[in-house]
Design a protein around this motif. Sequence first.
Motif, PDB file in Angstrom:
ATOM      1  N   GLN A   1      36.362 -10.623  22.153  1.00 36.49           N
ATOM      2  CA  GLN A   1      36.400 -10.235  20.735  1.00 36.49           C
ATOM      3  C   GLN A   1      35.036 -10.514  20.100  1.00 36.49           C
ATOM      4  O   GLN A   1      34.520  -9.706  19.338  1.00 36.49           O
ATOM      5  CB  GLN A   1      37.512 -11.015  20.010  1.00 36.49           C
ATOM      6  CG  GLN A   1      37.792 -10.548  18.607  1.00 36.49           C
ATOM      7  CD  GLN A   1      38.409  -9.164  18.553  1.00 36.49           C
ATOM      8  OE1 GLN A   1      39.246  -8.803  19.357  1.00 36.49           O
ATOM      9  NE2 GLN A   1      37.990  -8.367  17.590  1.00 36.49           N
TER      10      GLN A   1
ATOM     11  N   GLU B   1      43.570  -6.737  23.576  1.00 36.41           N
ATOM     12  CA  GLU B   1      44.455  -7.531  24.432  1.00 36.41           C
ATOM     13  C   GLU B   1      45.201  -6.646  25.422  1.00 36.41           C
ATOM     14  O   GLU B   1      45.322  -6.971  26.610  1.00 36.41           O
ATOM     15  CB  GLU B   1      45.452  -8.334  23.601  1.00 36.41           C
ATOM     16  CG  GLU B   1      46.362  -9.192  24.461  1.00 36.41           C
ATOM     17  CD  GLU B   1      47.306 -10.074  23.669  1.00 36.41           C
ATOM     18  OE1 GLU B   1      48.162 -10.721  24.312  1.00 36.41           O
ATOM     19  OE2 GLU B   1      47.212 -10.120  22.427  1.00 36.41           O
TER      20      GLU B   1
ATOM     21  N   GLU C   1      42.449  -6.298  17.639  1.00 35.29           N
ATOM     22  CA  GLU C   1      42.648  -7.340  18.644  1.00 35.29           C
ATOM     23  C   GLU C   1      43.795  -6.962  19.580  1.00 35.29           C
ATOM     24  O   GLU C   1      43.747  -7.233  20.780  1.00 35.29           O
ATOM     25  CB  GLU C   1      42.933  -8.682  17.954  1.00 35.29           C
ATOM     26  CG  GLU C   1      42.943  -9.855  18.900  1.00 35.29           C
ATOM     27  CD  GLU C   1      43.042 -11.180  18.168  1.00 35.29           C
ATOM     28  OE1 GLU C   1      43.951 -11.963  18.534  1.00 35.29           O
ATOM     29  OE2 GLU C   1      42.225 -11.430  17.266  1.00 35.29           O
TER      30      GLU C   1
ATOM     31  N   GLU D   1      39.532 -14.076  23.311  1.00 33.78           N
ATOM     32  CA  GLU D   1      38.669 -14.772  22.353  1.00 33.78           C
ATOM     33  C   GLU D   1      37.191 -14.482  22.641  1.00 33.78           C
ATOM     34  O   GLU D   1      36.417 -14.149  21.749  1.00 33.78           O
ATOM     35  CB  GLU D   1      38.936 -16.277  22.418  1.00 33.78           C
ATOM     36  CG  GLU D   1      38.073 -17.091  21.485  1.00 33.78           C
ATOM     37  CD  GLU D   1      38.236 -18.584  21.729  1.00 33.78           C
ATOM     38  OE1 GLU D   1      37.224 -19.295  21.619  1.00 33.78           O
ATOM     39  OE2 GLU D   1      39.363 -19.033  22.041  1.00 33.78           O
TER      40      GLU D   1
END
Length: 173
Positions: free
Chosen positions: A114, A133, A129, A111
Amino acid sequence: MKIFLIGYMGSGKSTVGKLLSEELNHKFYDLDNEIKKEYDLAISEIFARKGEIFFRKAERKMLEKLIYLNEDAVVSLGGGTPCYGDNMELIKNADSVRSIYLKLNIPTLLERLQREKTDRPMISHLETEELLEEFIRKHLFERGFYYNQSELILDCDDKDPSEITRELVRTLR
């Protein structure tokens, strides 16, 4: 006493470091910023112009300089600093140095990173994303061995920087 903050990018080392240094009345140093000042180049420029080996040698030299400072200090390390050469052994064996791992889980790091992706050359190219990750998971797997050798491991999930700072002050005093 010198306090070295260790952790993955986005874990809050610089933010917490500044707050902690104010609270303890210690000088604050950010390892990457000290390298930038020394070479008058951004870290990404050092990598691009001189290469990673040059950067890691400069990083080690600055790490030693900060370890052997003759003053109380809070030092925010680069995310990779403990993982190269014998840097973590140097930190662990240094007199009057306390190492603290600011540990965050992958969803929290994802989070944060990003949102900060454009400001971080190492991850700015990761378009989705899912790729970000995967990158974080791989890095944490590789780096966890070093991070977990810290004298103190502080779970920072669901805590804001001032809360983390208060917890560290209580622990350190």
